[in-house]
Design a protein around this motif. Structure first.
Motif, PDB file in Angstrom:
ATOM      1  N   MET A  98      64.570  34.328  66.996  1.00 37.05           N
ATOM      2  CA  MET A  98      64.168  35.753  66.408  1.00 37.05           C
ATOM      3  C   MET A  98      64.960  36.602  67.232  1.00 37.05           C
ATOM      4  SD  MET A  98      60.961  37.124  63.809  1.00 37.05           S
ATOM      5  CE  MET A  98      61.267  38.966  63.629  1.00 37.05           C
ATOM      6  N   ALA A  99      65.816  37.589  66.179  1.00 34.79           N
ATOM      7  CA  ALA A  99      66.702  38.528  66.789  1.00 34.79           C
ATOM      8  C   ALA A  99      65.678  40.047  66.386  1.00 34.79           C
ATOM      9  CB  ALA A  99      68.116  38.446  66.271  1.00 34.79           C
ATOM     10  N   ALA A 100      64.963  41.098  67.034  1.00 33.22           N
ATOM     11  CA  ALA A 100      63.823  41.798  65.878  1.00 33.22           C
ATOM     12  C   ALA A 100      65.708  43.005  66.125  1.00 33.22           C
ATOM     13  CB  ALA A 100      63.324  42.155  67.574  1.00 33.22           C
ATOM     14  N   HIS A 101      65.852  43.286  64.691  1.00 27.65           N
ATOM     15  CA  HIS A 101      66.072  44.585  64.116  1.00 27.65           C
ATOM     16  C   HIS A 101      65.194  44.259  63.051  1.00 27.65           C
ATOM     17  CE1 HIS A 101      70.021  41.593  64.014  1.00 27.65           C
ATOM     18  NE2 HIS A 101      70.242  41.918  65.499  1.00 27.65           N
ATOM     19  N   THR A 102      64.530  45.068  64.306  1.00 28.68           N
ATOM     20  CA  THR A 102      63.190  45.666  63.130  1.00 28.68           C
ATOM     21  C   THR A 102      63.525  46.854  61.855  1.00 28.68           C
ATOM     22  OG1 THR A 102      62.529  46.217  65.422  1.00 28.68           O
ATOM     23  CG2 THR A 102      60.939  47.515  63.763  1.00 28.68           C
ATOM     24  N   HIS A 154      59.322  29.013  71.321  1.00 30.31           N
ATOM     25  CA  HIS A 154      59.505  30.180  70.906  1.00 30.31           C
ATOM     26  C   HIS A 154      60.097  31.283  70.833  1.00 30.31           C
ATOM     27  CE1 HIS A 154      58.560  26.662  67.618  1.00 30.31           C
ATOM     28  NE2 HIS A 154      57.040  27.139  67.629  1.00 30.31           N
ATOM     29  N   THR A 155      61.018  31.522  70.356  1.00 29.50           N
ATOM     30  CA  THR A 155      61.729  33.610  71.149  1.00 29.50           C
ATOM     31  C   THR A 155      62.463  34.621  70.775  1.00 29.50           C
ATOM     32  OG1 THR A 155      62.441  32.064  73.079  1.00 29.50           O
ATOM     33  CG2 THR A 155      63.605  33.988  72.696  1.00 29.50           C
ATOM     34  N   PHE A 156      61.923  35.016  70.771  1.00 25.51           N
ATOM     35  CA  PHE A 156      62.083  36.446  70.183  1.00 25.51           C
ATOM     36  C   PHE A 156      62.560  37.936  71.157  1.00 25.51           C
ATOM     37  CE2 PHE A 156      60.467  41.235  69.285  1.00 25.51           C
ATOM     38  CZ  PHE A 156      60.284  41.349  68.268  1.00 25.51           C
ATOM     39  N   ILE A 157      63.378  37.979  70.692  1.00 21.49           N
ATOM     40  CA  ILE A 157      64.557  38.934  71.813  1.00 21.49           C
ATOM     41  C   ILE A 157      64.843  40.519  71.615  1.00 21.49           C
ATOM     42  CG2 ILE A 157      66.840  38.458  73.357  1.00 21.49           C
ATOM     43  CD1 ILE A 157      67.023  35.953  72.330  1.00 21.49           C
TER      44      ILE A 157
END
Length: 399
Positions: A121-125, A92-95
């Motif tokens: 998942m794209a990290a749009h915090t 699983h990948t978080f970018i």
């Protein structure tokens, strides 16, 4: 009982240590490894978290320590090869934002994740911020009426980068918030900017996004400003919201202000605009660290098979806007239609279906990828071909 997810973080420069800190603190996470090409960064983090393994070998992190998920916090140019290797290895990948350097690369990552049944998942915090969530709630309740335009300013002195301009570095925060509030894609993008310090790398940009129903958004980004400014104004037909992320308290203020045209008039002399000035109020916001909420959301999506709020499609749509801004910069600010502009390889984003139309089932194109589950040796070979010694660098993408 919730499964404890084994996580590895690659990139321990500017933003990576914050991810290490948050994932390590979550009970649903077992942080197994920190990875970076610079040994001194690993050594420093080991003094803080001695129980976490450290390595300069990304291939070892993928195959040697049995991690379930990989968190990528490196320079933008390395996002795609590192993420692709992670997904191909079944992780699983978080970018971190932006998801990749092109929408074509984003689309490929989405297809691999779908084929292998992995969370991407794209990290749009900022979308995990209680402040932005409150703004979304106010807008959806209709308290400010119909949104007319949004103006965002994200300014500071530095941090200068060489591989991406200030629009790619700072504007993703504002674009993601605007997209979340408006709930649709812009039709055209205009962008103008100047490169004062590094030739060819704009350090000041102004981006304009046009939406249906005559709605617009303006985003001013700068690495060349004496003050740190993180401000967004949302103008509605009934009220207006000012969001100041630098304010220690009262980050949101709602102004009961508006302008009204007379419903009818017989002569020009009878025409008068009505200016309404009412109260200002600051809604209560519970203080929580958005990054902690974002990290927990990633773990929850893995454990419960959910689609992230900021999934790969959200990341790809944001990158398409950034691509259009880059093309507009080359055209001296001319409008670029998202349905027509090239994505860098001669194809048009119009050929890509919108996020809601992308099927979850494998498509013919995905089938062509022929991505059967690979053995560990095959994955190692894939990493070698990618030249995994790619310089991770200090990730200065987070403001």
């Amino acid at each position: 009982m919730t499964k404890q997810i084994k996580v590895g973080v690659v990139g321990c420069g500017y933003w990576g240590p914050n991810l290490v800190r948050n994932f390590r603190a979550l009970p649903d996470c077992h942080l197994k490894m920190m990875c970076d090409t610079q040994e001194h960064r690993i050594a420093h983090l080991k003094t803080l978290y001695p129980e976490v393994q450290g390595s300069t070998d990304y291939a070892h992190m993928l195959n040697g320590v049995d991690v379930d998920a990989v968190v990528i916090a490196t320079a933008v140019k390395s996002h795609f090869p590192l993420a692709k290797a992670s997904l191909m290895a079944g992780k699983h990948t978080f970018i971190e934002k932006p998801m990749a350097g092109s929408s074509e690369h984003c689309e490929e990552l989405i297809e691999i994740a779908q084929q292998k049944g992995l969370v991407l998942m794209a990290a749009h915090t900022f979308l995990y911020s209680p402040v932005v969530q409150k703004i979304k709630e106010i807008v959806e309740q209709g308290d400010i009426g119909e949104i007319r335009y949004i103006c965002a300013r994200r300014l500071n002195l530095g941090l200068f980068q060489k591989d991406i301009n200030v629009a790619w570095d700072l504007a993703p925060h504002d674009i993601s918030i605007i997209q979340h509030i408006l709930g649709e894609q812009p039709t055209t993008v205009n962008c103008r900017g100047s490169a004062h310090i590094t030739p060819g790398v704009q350090d000041v940009t102004t981006m304009s996004l046009s939406y249906p129903r005559q709605r617009t958004a303006i985003i001013h980004s700068s690495w060349l400003d004496p003050r740190k400014v993180r401000e967004m104004t949302i103008v509605g037909s009934k009220r207006m919201i000012v969001y100041d992320d630098c304010a220690p308290l009262e980050k949101i203020r709602v102004y009961d202000s508006r302008v009204e045209r007379p419903p009818h008039y017989d002569t020009f002399a009878e025409f008068h605009y009505a200016y309404h000035y009412g109260d200002v109020y600051a809604p209560y916001i519970k203080q929580e660290e958005p990054l902690k909420t974002e990290c927990q959301h990633f773990l929850d999506c893995i454990n419960h098979g959910k689609t992230p709020l900021t999934d790969g499609r959200q990341g790809m749509e944001l990158v398409r806007i950034l691509e259009a801004s880059s093309e507009s910069l080359k055209l001296d600010g001319a409008p670029v239609h998202l349905a027509n502009h090239s994505n860098g390889n001669g194809s048009s984003p119009a050929s890509h279906p919108p996020a809601s139309a992308v099927p979850h089932a494998p498509t013919a194109k995905m089938t062509e990828l022929k991505m059967e589950k690979q053995s560990e040796n095959e994955t190692n070979s894939h990493l070698d071909n990618l030249n995994i010694k790619i310089k991770i660098g200090i990730n200065k993408n987070k403001s």
